[in-house]
Design a protein around this motif. Sequence first.
Motif, PDB file in Angstrom:
ATOM      1  N   UNK A   1       0.847  -1.200   0.000  1.00 46.10           N
ATOM      2  CA  UNK A   1       0.000   0.000   0.000  1.00 46.10           C
ATOM      3  C   UNK A   1       0.878   1.245   0.000  1.00 46.10           C
ATOM      4  N   UNK A   2       0.468   2.238  -0.770  1.00 47.75           N
ATOM      5  CA  UNK A   2       1.161   3.520  -0.796  1.00 47.75           C
ATOM      6  C   UNK A   2       0.712   4.393   0.363  1.00 47.75           C
ATOM      7  N   UNK A   3       1.549   5.347   0.746  1.00 48.72           N
ATOM      8  CA  UNK A   3       1.211   6.311   1.790  1.00 48.72           C
ATOM      9  C   UNK A   3       0.358   7.421   1.179  1.00 48.72           C
ATOM     10  N   UNK A   4      -0.738   7.761   1.867  1.00 43.89           N
ATOM     11  CA  UNK A   4      -1.594   8.848   1.395  1.00 43.89           C
ATOM     12  C   UNK A   4      -2.111   9.609   2.611  1.00 43.89           C
TER      13      UNK A   4
ATOM     14  N   UNK B   1      -5.645  21.538   9.091  1.00 45.78           N
ATOM     15  CA  UNK B   1      -6.947  20.982   9.473  1.00 45.78           C
ATOM     16  C   UNK B   1      -7.311  19.864   8.514  1.00 45.78           C
ATOM     17  N   UNK B   2      -8.249  19.032   8.958  1.00 49.81           N
ATOM     18  CA  UNK B   2      -8.750  17.948   8.116  1.00 49.81           C
ATOM     19  C   UNK B   2     -10.177  18.314   7.724  1.00 49.81           C
ATOM     20  N   UNK B   3     -10.427  18.526   6.425  1.00 49.30           N
ATOM     21  CA  UNK B   3     -11.784  18.883   5.998  1.00 49.30           C
ATOM     22  C   UNK B   3     -12.747  17.696   6.123  1.00 49.30           C
ATOM     23  N   UNK B   4     -14.040  17.985   6.017  1.00 48.35           N
ATOM     24  CA  UNK B   4     -15.069  16.946   6.124  1.00 48.35           C
ATOM     25  C   UNK B   4     -14.902  15.871   5.053  1.00 48.35           C
ATOM     26  N   UNK B   5     -14.479  16.257   3.855  1.00 38.37           N
ATOM     27  CA  UNK B   5     -14.189  15.286   2.801  1.00 38.37           C
ATOM     28  C   UNK B   5     -12.733  14.871   2.990  1.00 38.37           C
ATOM     29  N   UNK B   6     -12.537  13.716   3.638  1.00 42.39           N
ATOM     30  CA  UNK B   6     -11.197  13.323   4.077  1.00 42.39           C
ATOM     31  C   UNK B   6     -10.301  12.780   2.978  1.00 42.39           C
ATOM     32  N   UNK B   7     -10.892  12.293   1.887  1.00 38.90           N
ATOM     33  CA  UNK B   7     -10.077  11.679   0.840  1.00 38.90           C
ATOM     34  C   UNK B   7      -9.564  10.322   1.281  1.00 38.90           C
ATOM     35  N   UNK B   8      -8.629   9.791   0.529  1.00 31.42           N
ATOM     36  CA  UNK B   8      -8.043   8.483   0.835  1.00 31.42           C
ATOM     37  C   UNK B   8      -6.904   8.658   1.826  1.00 31.42           C
ATOM     38  N   UNK B   9      -6.973   7.933   2.915  1.00 28.43           N
ATOM     39  CA  UNK B   9      -5.933   7.993   3.951  1.00 28.43           C
ATOM     40  C   UNK B   9      -5.380   6.593   4.147  1.00 28.43           C
ATOM     41  N   UNK B  10      -4.059   6.440   3.923  1.00 26.28           N
ATOM     42  CA  UNK B  10      -3.383   5.143   4.095  1.00 26.28           C
ATOM     43  C   UNK B  10      -1.983   5.363   4.621  1.00 26.28           C
ATOM     44  N   UNK B  11      -1.606   4.556   5.596  1.00 31.03           N
ATOM     45  CA  UNK B  11      -0.189   4.424   5.917  1.00 31.03           C
ATOM     46  C   UNK B  11       0.408   3.527   4.844  1.00 31.03           C
ATOM     47  N   UNK B  12       1.684   3.674   4.566  1.00 27.75           N
ATOM     48  CA  UNK B  12       2.348   2.756   3.631  1.00 27.75           C
ATOM     49  C   UNK B  12       2.424   1.386   4.292  1.00 27.75           C
ATOM     50  N   UNK B  13       2.351   0.342   3.495  1.00 24.11           N
ATOM     51  CA  UNK B  13       2.446  -1.021   4.026  1.00 24.11           C
ATOM     52  C   UNK B  13       3.396  -1.829   3.152  1.00 24.11           C
ATOM     53  N   UNK B  14       4.189  -2.662   3.811  1.00 19.28           N
ATOM     54  CA  UNK B  14       5.173  -3.491   3.125  1.00 19.28           C
ATOM     55  C   UNK B  14       5.081  -4.911   3.674  1.00 19.28           C
TER      56      UNK B  14
END
Length: 168
Positions: A43-46, A75-88
């Motif tokens: 997974x990529x970081x986002x 700040x974090x808006x109400x529309x958060x988008x894709x949130x991911x930690x990177x994974x290996x």
Amino acid sequence: MKKVVYFIMFAVVGSFSGLYAQESATATATATVVAPIAITKSADMNFGNVAVSASTSGTVVLAPGGTRTVTGGATIPATTGTVNAAAFNITGEAGYTYSITLPSSITLNDGGVNTMTVDTFTSTPSGTGTLTAGAETVNVGATLNLAAAQASGTYSNTSDLTVTVNYN
């Protein structure tokens, strides 16, 4: 006569000891080749959608578990988008431990002149891991540094987010 008997005994004993003057033993040589350690990105970081104050810089801290916290003018808006930690995904010899090396920082760019720095990388597990059943997942988070009035746009890394693993 006694002298002759002693001489014969000495000669016999001396001849037997000469027979055992050289001895040999053998040993077995072995080597165990372990499975090579390998790492693949799963997974990529986002950091998702973030906003920043016009006058105050801020940070977005993305934890290895995928949660975000903000400081300063971020700040974090109400529309958060894709949130991911990177994974290996790490694979190798079951039960072996390994060390994890994270980058010190990377640069994100909007395709133009605007940049942001990502630093303070953290991972779970942190520093070292153990290949239980020959596999483990390492999740990586970091801190996104936003300037005051950071230009809007989609930013992506211009330098590699490289995670290195090595057997201990």
